[in-house]
Structure formats: structure tokens, C-alpha cells
Design an enzyme around this catalytic site. Structure first.
Site, PDB file in Angstrom:
ATOM      1  N   LYS A   1       1.151  -1.142  -0.071  1.00  0.00           N
ATOM      2  CA  LYS A   1       0.073   0.054  -0.070  1.00  0.00           C
ATOM      3  C   LYS A   1       1.084   1.084   0.164  1.00  0.00           C
ATOM      4  CE  LYS A   1      -2.468   1.759   3.924  1.00  0.00           C
ATOM      5  NZ  LYS A   1      -2.358   3.056   3.769  1.00  0.00           N
TER       6      LYS A   1
ATOM      7  N   ASP B   1      -3.357   4.419  -1.854  1.00  0.00           N
ATOM      8  CA  ASP B   1      -4.650   4.790  -0.680  1.00  0.00           C
ATOM      9  C   ASP B   1      -4.496   6.222  -0.664  1.00  0.00           C
ATOM     10  OD1 ASP B   1      -6.157   5.028   1.445  1.00  0.00           O
ATOM     11  OD2 ASP B   1      -4.342   4.467   2.860  1.00  0.00           O
TER      12      ASP B   1
ATOM     13  N   LYS C   1      -7.570   8.124  -1.019  1.00  0.00           N
ATOM     14  CA  LYS C   1      -8.802   8.422  -0.402  1.00  0.00           C
ATOM     15  C   LYS C   1      -9.502   9.970  -0.988  1.00  0.00           C
ATOM     16  CE  LYS C   1      -7.807   6.627   4.351  1.00  0.00           C
ATOM     17  NZ  LYS C   1      -6.475   6.243   4.357  1.00  0.00           N
TER      18      LYS C   1
ATOM     19  N   ASP D   1     -14.084  14.770  -3.686  1.00  0.00           N
ATOM     20  CA  ASP D   1     -13.937  15.896  -4.266  1.00  0.00           C
ATOM     21  C   ASP D   1     -15.424  15.973  -5.237  1.00  0.00           C
ATOM     22  OD1 ASP D   1     -13.433  18.781  -5.658  1.00  0.00           O
ATOM     23  OD2 ASP D   1     -11.464  18.374  -5.319  1.00  0.00           O
TER      24      ASP D   1
ATOM     25  N   THR E   1     -11.396   4.947  10.831  1.00  0.00           N
ATOM     26  CA  THR E   1     -11.363   4.229  12.072  1.00  0.00           C
ATOM     27  C   THR E   1     -11.112   5.211  13.423  1.00  0.00           C
ATOM     28  OG1 THR E   1      -9.295   3.571  11.643  1.00  0.00           O
ATOM     29  CG2 THR E   1     -11.135   1.910  11.518  1.00  0.00           C
TER      30      THR E   1
ATOM     31  N   ARG F   1      -2.648  -6.243  14.766  1.00  0.00           N
ATOM     32  CA  ARG F   1      -1.418  -6.471  15.509  1.00  0.00           C
ATOM     33  C   ARG F   1      -1.468  -7.992  15.711  1.00  0.00           C
ATOM     34  NH1 ARG F   1      -0.928  -2.207  13.703  1.00  0.00           N
ATOM     35  NH2 ARG F   1      -0.500  -0.338  14.648  1.00  0.00           N
TER      36      ARG F   1
ATOM     37  N   GLY G   1       0.958  -2.331   8.577  1.00  0.00           N
ATOM     38  CA  GLY G   1       1.996  -1.380   8.850  1.00  0.00           C
ATOM     39  C   GLY G   1       3.248  -1.880   9.658  1.00  0.00           C
ATOM     40  N   ARG G   2       3.171  -1.176  10.909  1.00  0.00           N
ATOM     41  CA  ARG G   2       4.283  -1.288  11.776  1.00  0.00           C
ATOM     42  C   ARG G   2       4.556  -2.560  12.251  1.00  0.00           C
ATOM     43  NH1 ARG G   2       1.887   3.749  14.792  1.00  0.00           N
ATOM     44  NH2 ARG G   2       0.072   2.853  13.727  1.00  0.00           N
TER      45      ARG G   2
HETATM   46  O1  C5P Z   1       1.296   0.605  11.140  1.00  0.00           O
HETATM   47  P1  C5P Z   1      -0.167   0.212  10.926  1.00  0.00           P
HETATM   48  O2  C5P Z   1      -0.300  -1.249  10.957  1.00  0.00           O
HETATM   49  O3  C5P Z   1      -0.956   0.818  11.992  1.00  0.00           O
HETATM   50  O4  C5P Z   1      -0.851   1.021   9.625  1.00  0.00           O
HETATM   51  C1  C5P Z   1      -1.834   0.728   9.389  1.00  0.00           C
HETATM   52  C2  C5P Z   1      -2.088   1.321   7.976  1.00  0.00           C
HETATM   53  O5  C5P Z   1      -3.358   1.592   7.491  1.00  0.00           O
HETATM   54  C3  C5P Z   1      -1.725   3.075   7.829  1.00  0.00           C
HETATM   55  O6  C5P Z   1      -1.237   3.492   6.689  1.00  0.00           O
HETATM   56  C4  C5P Z   1      -3.004   3.922   8.231  1.00  0.00           C
HETATM   57  O7  C5P Z   1      -2.916   4.854   7.449  1.00  0.00           O
HETATM   58  C5  C5P Z   1      -3.979   2.851   7.324  1.00  0.00           C
HETATM   59  N1  C5P Z   1      -5.059   3.165   7.758  1.00  0.00           N
HETATM   60  C6  C5P Z   1      -5.732   2.840   9.252  1.00  0.00           C
HETATM   61  N2  C5P Z   1      -7.098   2.968   9.486  1.00  0.00           N
HETATM   62  C7  C5P Z   1      -7.816   3.371   8.305  1.00  0.00           C
HETATM   63  C8  C5P Z   1      -7.441   3.567   7.313  1.00  0.00           C
HETATM   64  C9  C5P Z   1      -6.211   3.517   6.954  1.00  0.00           C
HETATM   65  O8  C5P Z   1      -4.837   2.472   9.950  1.00  0.00           O
HETATM   66  N3  C5P Z   1      -9.136   3.669   8.680  1.00  0.00           N
END
Ligand code: C5P
Length: 232
Positions: free
Chosen positions: A32, A59, A61, A64, A119, A181, A210-211
């Protein structure tokens, strides 16, 4: 329905992003690209990662007027992304225009998803600031139904909402869920989280991680663990 793990490339620039991707010599993960990287590096970063053989969820989003979104989606379509998104709050007319813009001359179209409610938005703030008096589940359900009515393929939502989206819009309507997680991992700033295995049980088709992968000591091992837990 294909299920897969999507790695959120939340890096500030090309160099850090490619150094991360270089660690993967066996797999070509679905990735992503979000606003930070896209605004820093522009469309070239999309082309470069695509050339390396990755599938890409762009991504950005969009939100407009319909005509502007249609034209912007036409540009993204020419970048050959696999998945992209917009805000369902832009109305059904905006989502229909987006689909029209994203559809390629041969009639095929990348996966187009709607963000229902972020979220990070609580039900309380939705009521007090946005003056939306429906509950969060009712709002998510209605926005998902609007996206379906506009011809979109699915939504980005919390894994906690995946089941209600599937119930309202059908099993084929795609759910892409962040907020993942590992059971033994840090939650960071995410509040409502689920493990990969629980997200699958809850009806997620794709999880965005992500992390837990990008900040892991061994990102490739973390990615493999995630795939194993999610795909079973
Ligand atoms: O690091 P982490 O796993 O929290 O990353 C989640 C990814 O998903 C980030 O790129 C974040 O911007 C994206 N995201 C999110 N919640 C949303 C939409 C997108 O965490 N509702």
C-alpha cells in the site's frame, strides 16, 4: 475471494521504501502506497514499485466533486494500480464518476474501495461535529450499501465491521481492514485492533499491516508470520 496481506509502505521517501522492499528476495508482497510517500515522490514511485513486480493499493482517499474525481481516477488508472479508494461521504454520484474514470478502455477496472467512516472517528465526534445521528454500525452499513449501489468493489473498514459489511452487501463485496496487530505485539496508536487470524474469521479479505511488519527487527519473518496466521 482472494485473501492476502497488504504491507503499508509508510515511509517518507523512495530510498527508505526501496531499501525495505530489497529485503524481500523470495516474495513480492502486495503493498500500500499512501499519501506521505505519493506526495513526496509522485507517480514515479508507483511505476517503479509496479516494475519490481508488486501489486499496489494506492491509498489516496479521494473526495471532491464528481467531475474532478473522475478525471483524477483516469490518471490513476493509467498508472496501472491494482486497488485504490475514495471517501463514501462524497456521495453515490461521486463514486459512480470515480468508477467511470478508473475503468480502462478495455472495460477492466482496478479494485475500487470506499472508506466508510475513518477508524479514527468516534461515534461521539460523528454526532457532535459531523451531525450524523445514526450509530457507527448503521453509518458504516449505509455507506457500504451506497458504495455497492455505485458499482464499487468493496470498502476499507475496521475488522470489527467486516461481518456487518458482508451481511449487508454480500460475500463477494471486498473488505480491506487495517488495525492489525500480533497477539504479542505493540498496539501503537491503533485502539481497536485484531490479530490476523481473528480478522480472517471476522470476514476480512485483505488485511493492511504497517508497523508490525515495517518496524519489526526482521520484517520478512514478520510478513511471513502474518501471512501464515491470516491464510491459516
Ligand atoms: O502501522 P499500522 O499497521 O497501524 O498501519 C496501518 C495503515 O493503515 C496505515 O497506513 C494507516 O494510514 C492505514 N489506515 C488505518 N486506518 C484506517 C484507514 C487506513 O490505519 N481507517
Amino acid at each position: 475471494m482472494p485473501k492476502d496481506v497488504i504491507i503499508a509502505l509508510d515511509f517518507p521517501d523512495r530510498e527508505k521504501t526501496l531499501a525495505f522492499l530489497d529485503r524481500f528476495d523470495e516474495e513480492k508482497p502486495f503493498v500500500k502506497i499512501g499519501m506521505e510517500l505519493y506526495y513526496a515522490e509522485g507517480p514515479d514511485i508507483v511505476r517503479e514499485i509496479k516494475r519490481r513486480g508488486h501489486r499496489i493499493f494506492l491509498d489516496l482517499k479521494l473526495h471532491d466533486i464528481p467531475n474532478t474525481v473522475m478525471k483524477a481516477m483516469r490518471v490513476l488508472s493509467s498508472l496501472d494500480v491494482d486497488m485504490t479508494n475514495l471517501h463514501a461521504a462524497g456521495t453515490i454520484a461521486m463514486m459512480e464518476a470515480a468508477k467511470e474514470g478508473l475503468t480502462r478502455p478495455d472495460g477492466t477496472c482496478p479494485v475500487l474501495l470506499a472508506v466508510t467512516q475513518l477508524t479514527s472517528t468516534s461515534e461521539e465526534r460523528m454526532r457532535s461535529e459531523l451531525l450524523i445521528n445514526a450509530s457507527m454500525p448503521d453509518t458504516v452499513r449505509r455507506y457500504a450499501l451506497n458504495a455497492k449501489a455505485a458499482g464499487l468493489h468493496g470498502v476499507v473498514c475496521s475488522p470489527l465491521e467486516a461481518a456487518l459489511v458482508k451481511e449487508a452487501c454480500g460475500a463477494d463485496f471486498v473488505t480491506v481492514t487495517p488495525g492489525i496487530r500480533f497477539a504479542d505485539g505493540d498496539t501503537g496508536d491503533q485502539v481497536r485492533v485484531m490479530t490476523p487470524a481473528r480478522a480472517r474469521e471476522a470476514g476480512s479479505d485483505y488485511i493492511v499491516v504497517g508497523r508490525p511488519i515495517t518496524a519489526a527487527e526482521d520484517p520478512v519473518a514478520a510478513y511471513r508470520r502474518c501471512v501464515k496466521e491470516f491464510l491459516g
